[in-house]
Design a protein around this motif. Structure first.
Motif, PDB file in Angstrom:
ATOM      1  N   SER A 124      41.340  38.120  42.278  1.00  0.00           N
ATOM      2  CA  SER A 124      40.619  36.978  41.727  1.00  0.00           C
ATOM      3  C   SER A 124      40.370  37.193  40.238  1.00  0.00           C
ATOM      4  CB  SER A 124      39.292  36.794  42.467  1.00  0.00           C
ATOM      5  OG  SER A 124      38.391  37.854  42.136  1.00  0.00           O
ATOM      6  N   ASP A 125      39.994  36.118  39.567  1.00  0.00           N
ATOM      7  CA  ASP A 125      39.744  36.190  38.129  1.00  0.00           C
ATOM      8  C   ASP A 125      38.575  37.115  37.806  1.00  0.00           C
ATOM      9  OD1 ASP A 125      41.814  34.469  37.720  1.00  0.00           O
ATOM     10  OD2 ASP A 125      40.537  32.675  37.640  1.00  0.00           O
ATOM     11  N   ASN A 126      37.650  37.287  38.736  1.00  0.00           N
ATOM     12  CA  ASN A 126      36.465  38.105  38.481  1.00  0.00           C
ATOM     13  C   ASN A 126      36.660  39.563  38.883  1.00  0.00           C
ATOM     14  OD1 ASN A 126      34.992  35.840  37.603  1.00  0.00           O
ATOM     15  ND2 ASN A 126      34.483  35.300  39.734  1.00  0.00           N
TER      16      ASN A 126
ATOM     17  N   GLU B  67      34.535  43.919  41.768  1.00  0.00           N
ATOM     18  CA  GLU B  67      33.930  42.709  41.212  1.00  0.00           C
ATOM     19  C   GLU B  67      32.655  43.148  40.530  1.00  0.00           C
ATOM     20  OE1 GLU B  67      33.358  39.566  43.951  1.00  0.00           O
ATOM     21  OE2 GLU B  67      35.501  39.062  44.079  1.00  0.00           O
ATOM     22  N   GLY B  68      32.685  43.196  39.222  1.00  0.00           N
ATOM     23  CA  GLY B  68      31.607  43.840  38.491  1.00  0.00           C
ATOM     24  C   GLY B  68      31.693  45.340  38.751  1.00  0.00           C
TER      25      GLY B  68
END
Length: 409
Positions: free
Chosen positions: A20-22, A46-47
């Motif tokens: 995903s973009d994140n 993610e983060g």
């Protein structure tokens, strides 16, 4: 017109199909100091939260199983030191016991006492190393120095016995190479008298330390179902509430004669496993005290006397022609076990360590397969790490107590 080859991102090869973009893919290792060896973890984040983890092993592969099939049995035994090099004697012993079961021979009682002593002393040394490095990963520096201090005293005892500190080769197929040196028992007693106060010191530094507890509690929770499905063993299995210790379930050497408890965890997390390691060291001290008493009541024989597979005592080799010839054949060509196969599990400091050996009656084994605990404990990371944060990855890797010498074999 031929189309140019499409460049495929590396993460597509490890089943990261859609990013995903994140999300971000990072490599943790194989050079990271907290990877505890040549571990490459491919993490999708993610983060700072781990969404997916893929362990990638093989950076230390040496083909040890194939080496074993091209060496005579006695020749391969020192190579087992290089598997779990933090607990070399446990690897020596596991291989020697497997060959002895294949041969169908019984080891003299004094050799059993000495070997069990070495195994439990090795367990203490391994657990001290685990606590030192795990605490250092989490950020506790002092405990690293304290644990290594007591570990050095334990290694001194091993060195007094076999002359080596890391790769011991302290066991032989059929017994042990040496009797205990003079004064060794007294040094062991002094060490055992020192250890309980030092273990209490470690617990005083860590057990109620709020940073230690925050980093370990509810981190790396291994459910009983996950532990069973991944084939976990040792503290990782017992920390999930499953009472399984091969020393109790399938006793070998003198464990069926000794009194000791198998600590079982309830919290299933990293902190609960830390408590088990501390209690296991106390149980090893308890076992060693019992073994000291048993050592006094044995005769002086330390090697099996079956001349089909083992050399005669040195006095006979020097005075009897047949013993000299037999010794020459065993050293030059190797023993010839009967045709058959065997699998023997042992309880190493990290879990179930077993050797499968297939013999065709030749001096070289037809097939050798090693069942090492760290291999399974690395595999479980792909189920264990998702949902944790990047800082917790370091904690969990250290808590699983893996070593890559026995994974990449």
């Amino acid at each position: 017109m031929q189309q140019p080859n499409k460049l495929i991102p590396f993460y597509e090869n490890v089943a990261f199909d859609r990013i995903s973009d994140n999300a971000m893919v990072v490599n943790f290792g194989p050079q990271h100091p907290s990877a505890h060896g040549q571990l490459r973890l491919i993490l999708e984040l993610e983060g700072e939260k781990v969404i997916k983890a893929t362990p990638d092993v093989g950076y230390l592969h040496r083909g040890m199983e194939k080496m074993a099939e091209n060496m005579i049995y006695n020749e391969f035994l020192p190579t087992t030191d290089r598997m779990d090099y933090i607990a070399a004697s446990s690897n020596n012993y596991a291989f020697a016991l497997s060959v002895e079961r294949l041969l169908g021979v019984e080891v003299p009682r004094r050799a059993k006492v000495i070997r069990t002593m070495l195994l439990e002393l090795n367990r203490i040394i391994s657990h001290l190393f685990w606590l030192a490095t795990h605490a250092l990963d989490v950020g506790a520096m002092s405990i690293f120095l304290y644990c290594f201090r007591e570990r050095e005293f334990g290694i001194d005892l091993i060195e007094d016995y076999c002359g080596a500190r890391l790769t011991h080769s302290s066991v032989r197929i059929g017994g042990v190479p040496l009797d205990l040196p003079q004064g060794w028992i007294e040094k062991l007693k002094a060490y055992l008298e020192l250890l309980p106060s030092q273990i209490k010191l470690y617990e005083g530094i860590l057990s109620e330390n709020r940073i230690w507890r925050m980093r370990l509690e509810n981190v790396g929770v291994v459910s009983p179902e996950m532990a069973k499905s991944w084939g976990l063993s040792g503290v990782l299995l017992r920390g999930s509430g499953i009472a399984w210790d091969i020393r109790k379930e399938e006793p070998y050497e003198l464990y069926d004669e000794l009194e000791f408890d198998v600590p079982i965890g309830e919290s299933n997390d990293s902190y609960g496993r830390y408590l088990l390691y501390m209690e296991e060291m106390r149980q090893s001290i308890r076992l060693l005290y019992q073994l000291i008493d048993k050592y006094q009541d044995t005769d002086s024989l330390i090697m099996c006397e079956d001349t089909r597979y083992f050399s005669a005592p040195k006095e006979q080799i020097m005075t009897q022609n047949y013993s000299l010839m037999q010794h020459f054949v065993l050293v030059a060509q190797g023993m010839r076990p009967p045709i058959g196969e065997v699998y023997v599990p042992t309880e190493s400091p990290k879990g179930e360590l077993g050797f499968f050996i297939r013999s065709e009656g030749e001096p070289y084994p037809y097939r050798v397969k090693m069942r090492t605990p760290s291999f399974f404990h690395t595999g479980v990371l792909q189920d264990l790490l998702p949902g944790h944060y990047l800082a917790d990855v370091v904690t969990i890797i250290g808590n699983t107590n893996i070593v890559f010498g026995e994974i990449d074999r």
